[in-house]
Design a protein around this motif. Structure first.
Motif, PDB file in Angstrom:
ATOM      1  N   SER A 103       0.940  -1.417  -0.066  1.00 44.45           N
ATOM      2  CA  SER A 103      -0.067   0.067  -0.019  1.00 44.45           C
ATOM      3  C   SER A 103       0.780   1.233   0.026  1.00 44.45           C
ATOM      4  CB  SER A 103      -0.805   0.031   1.209  1.00 44.45           C
ATOM      5  OG  SER A 103      -1.876  -1.106   1.174  1.00 44.45           O
ATOM      6  N   HIS A 106       1.327   3.199  -4.487  1.00 48.37           N
ATOM      7  CA  HIS A 106       0.387   4.222  -5.154  1.00 48.37           C
ATOM      8  C   HIS A 106       0.610   5.599  -4.639  1.00 48.37           C
ATOM      9  CE1 HIS A 106      -1.818   3.518  -1.429  1.00 48.37           C
ATOM     10  NE2 HIS A 106      -2.138   4.721  -1.495  1.00 48.37           N
ATOM     11  N   HIS A 107       1.702   5.769  -3.648  1.00 51.20           N
ATOM     12  CA  HIS A 107       2.128   7.143  -3.292  1.00 51.20           C
ATOM     13  C   HIS A 107       3.444   7.401  -3.955  1.00 51.20           C
ATOM     14  CE1 HIS A 107      -0.680   7.729   0.432  1.00 51.20           C
ATOM     15  NE2 HIS A 107      -0.227   6.513   0.399  1.00 51.20           N
ATOM     16  N   ILE A 111       7.367   6.033 -10.150  1.00 52.16           N
ATOM     17  CA  ILE A 111       7.453   4.765 -10.178  1.00 52.16           C
ATOM     18  C   ILE A 111       8.482   4.127 -10.803  1.00 52.16           C
ATOM     19  CG2 ILE A 111       6.186   2.645 -10.829  1.00 52.16           C
ATOM     20  CD1 ILE A 111       3.756   3.624  -9.621  1.00 52.16           C
ATOM     21  N   GLU A 132      -1.076  -4.113  -3.413  1.00 48.83           N
ATOM     22  CA  GLU A 132      -1.965  -2.598  -3.207  1.00 48.83           C
ATOM     23  C   GLU A 132      -3.406  -3.180  -3.057  1.00 48.83           C
ATOM     24  OE1 GLU A 132      -1.650   0.606  -3.231  1.00 48.83           O
ATOM     25  OE2 GLU A 132       0.623   0.709  -3.378  1.00 48.83           O
ATOM     26  N   THR A 135      -8.410  -1.496  -6.528  1.00 49.87           N
ATOM     27  CA  THR A 135      -9.336  -0.226  -6.702  1.00 49.87           C
ATOM     28  C   THR A 135     -10.251  -0.493  -8.030  1.00 49.87           C
ATOM     29  OG1 THR A 135      -7.823   1.115  -7.532  1.00 49.87           O
ATOM     30  CG2 THR A 135      -8.161   1.227  -5.287  1.00 49.87           C
ATOM     31  N   HIS A 145      -7.354   4.753  -3.405  1.00 53.15           N
ATOM     32  CA  HIS A 145      -5.906   4.622  -2.950  1.00 53.15           C
ATOM     33  C   HIS A 145      -5.598   2.935  -3.038  1.00 53.15           C
ATOM     34  CE1 HIS A 145      -4.673   8.014  -0.187  1.00 53.15           C
ATOM     35  NE2 HIS A 145      -5.827   8.431  -1.194  1.00 53.15           N
ATOM     36  N   GLY A 146      -4.791   2.822  -3.737  1.00 50.76           N
ATOM     37  CA  GLY A 146      -4.872   1.322  -4.338  1.00 50.76           C
ATOM     38  C   GLY A 146      -4.412   1.430  -5.962  1.00 50.76           C
ATOM     39  N   PHE A 147      -4.450   0.021  -6.506  1.00 51.32           N
ATOM     40  CA  PHE A 147      -4.270  -0.188  -8.075  1.00 51.32           C
ATOM     41  C   PHE A 147      -5.528  -0.679  -8.480  1.00 51.32           C
ATOM     42  CE2 PHE A 147       0.723  -0.443  -8.287  1.00 51.32           C
ATOM     43  CZ  PHE A 147       0.880   0.840  -8.143  1.00 51.32           C
ATOM     44  N   THR A 148      -5.829  -0.280  -9.826  1.00 48.31           N
ATOM     45  CA  THR A 148      -6.707  -0.999 -10.565  1.00 48.31           C
ATOM     46  C   THR A 148      -5.879  -2.165 -11.359  1.00 48.31           C
ATOM     47  OG1 THR A 148      -6.281   0.201 -12.533  1.00 48.31           O
ATOM     48  CG2 THR A 148      -8.179   1.116 -11.220  1.00 48.31           C
ATOM     49  N   GLN A 151      -3.617  -0.685 -13.556  1.00 47.81           N
ATOM     50  CA  GLN A 151      -2.417  -0.197 -12.998  1.00 47.81           C
ATOM     51  C   GLN A 151      -1.403  -1.412 -12.640  1.00 47.81           C
ATOM     52  OE1 GLN A 151      -4.612   2.132 -10.358  1.00 47.81           O
ATOM     53  NE2 GLN A 151      -3.533   4.008 -11.030  1.00 47.81           N
TER      54      GLN A 151
END
Ligand SMILES: C[S@@+](CC[C@H](N)C(=O)[O-])C[C@H]1O[C@@H](n2cnc3c(N)ncnc32)[C@H](O)[C@@H]1O
Length: 192
Positions: A103, A106-107, A111, A132, A135, A145-148, A151
């Motif tokens: 987690s 995503h911040h 990357i 993550e 999402t 807040h996370g990844f699809t 992503q």
């Protein structure tokens, strides 16, 4: 919400996530683990329980203070908390056997730079896992807040492009959360 409260809230429900990540990567005695974006250190303590030496890195001084104080006497040579970011890890080249980011990716501001740093600090054959919260596309605010899944696929492709091998990504449950994970390995030796 105060930073302290955010840190404590961050620990709620995270046990199954830390355990899943530690299991997926097969952490054990002899491993040197790096937790990037360690927050209050729940996964740092999980890795230490398996006998690994662990370094937690986070940019937020409050998180580092929380991590150290929640770890109590266990914080010491085998469990260290350092200030830094994924993009500039305060860790020498090829010194860790396992690196994870839970987690936190995503911040990251950059990357590819974070992935290059992870590649640099992992020893050849070292394992990487990025986890993550799953999402939904188009989610906003906290729900974003996370990844699809898209992503996560992009993260896997970015890992491959900086040199990681055996890159795979999938979706799985940890307690009440759905997670996307990207797993990779630094090749044992350079091809060719
Ligand atoms: C949602 S918390 C997750 C903390 C912990 N990994 C967990 O699962 O409980 C995200 C953490 O990422 C950290 N963070 C923010 N930007 C970062 C960066 N560029 N590199 C590494 N960590 C970062 C934050 O300070 C925060 O502690």
């Amino acid at each position: 919400m105060s930073g302290l409260l955010i840190g404590v809230v961050m620990l709620v429900g995270r046990g199954p996530v830390s355990r899943l990540v530690a299991d997926l990567v097969g952490v054990g005695p002899g491993d040197r683990v790096l937790d990037v974006g360690c927050g209050p250190g729940g996964a740092v303590r999980e890795a230490a329980l398996s006998g690994a030496a662990v370094t937690g890195v986070d940019p937020a001084p409050l998180m580092l203070r929380l991590g150290r104080s929640l770890s109590g006497k266990r914080s010491g040579p085998g469990m260290v908390f350092l200030q830094g970011t994924a993009e500039a890890l305060p860790v020498p080249d090829q010194t860790v056997t396992v690196a994870w980011a839970i987690s936190s990716a995503h911040h990251w501001a950059d990357i590819p730079a974070g992935l290059r740093e992870l590649y640099r600090v992992l020893e050849p054959g070292g394992r990487l896992i990025i986890a993550e919260r799953l999402t939904r596309p188009g989610a906003r605010g906290l729900a974003a807040h996370g990844f699809t899944e898209t992503q996560a696929a992009e993260m896997a492709a970015a890992a491959q492009s900086v040199g990681f091998a055996v890159v795979q990504h999938d979706t799985r449950r940890a307690g009440r959360r759905m997670l996307v994970t990207v797993r990779a390995r630094r090749p044992a030796s350079k091809p060719g």
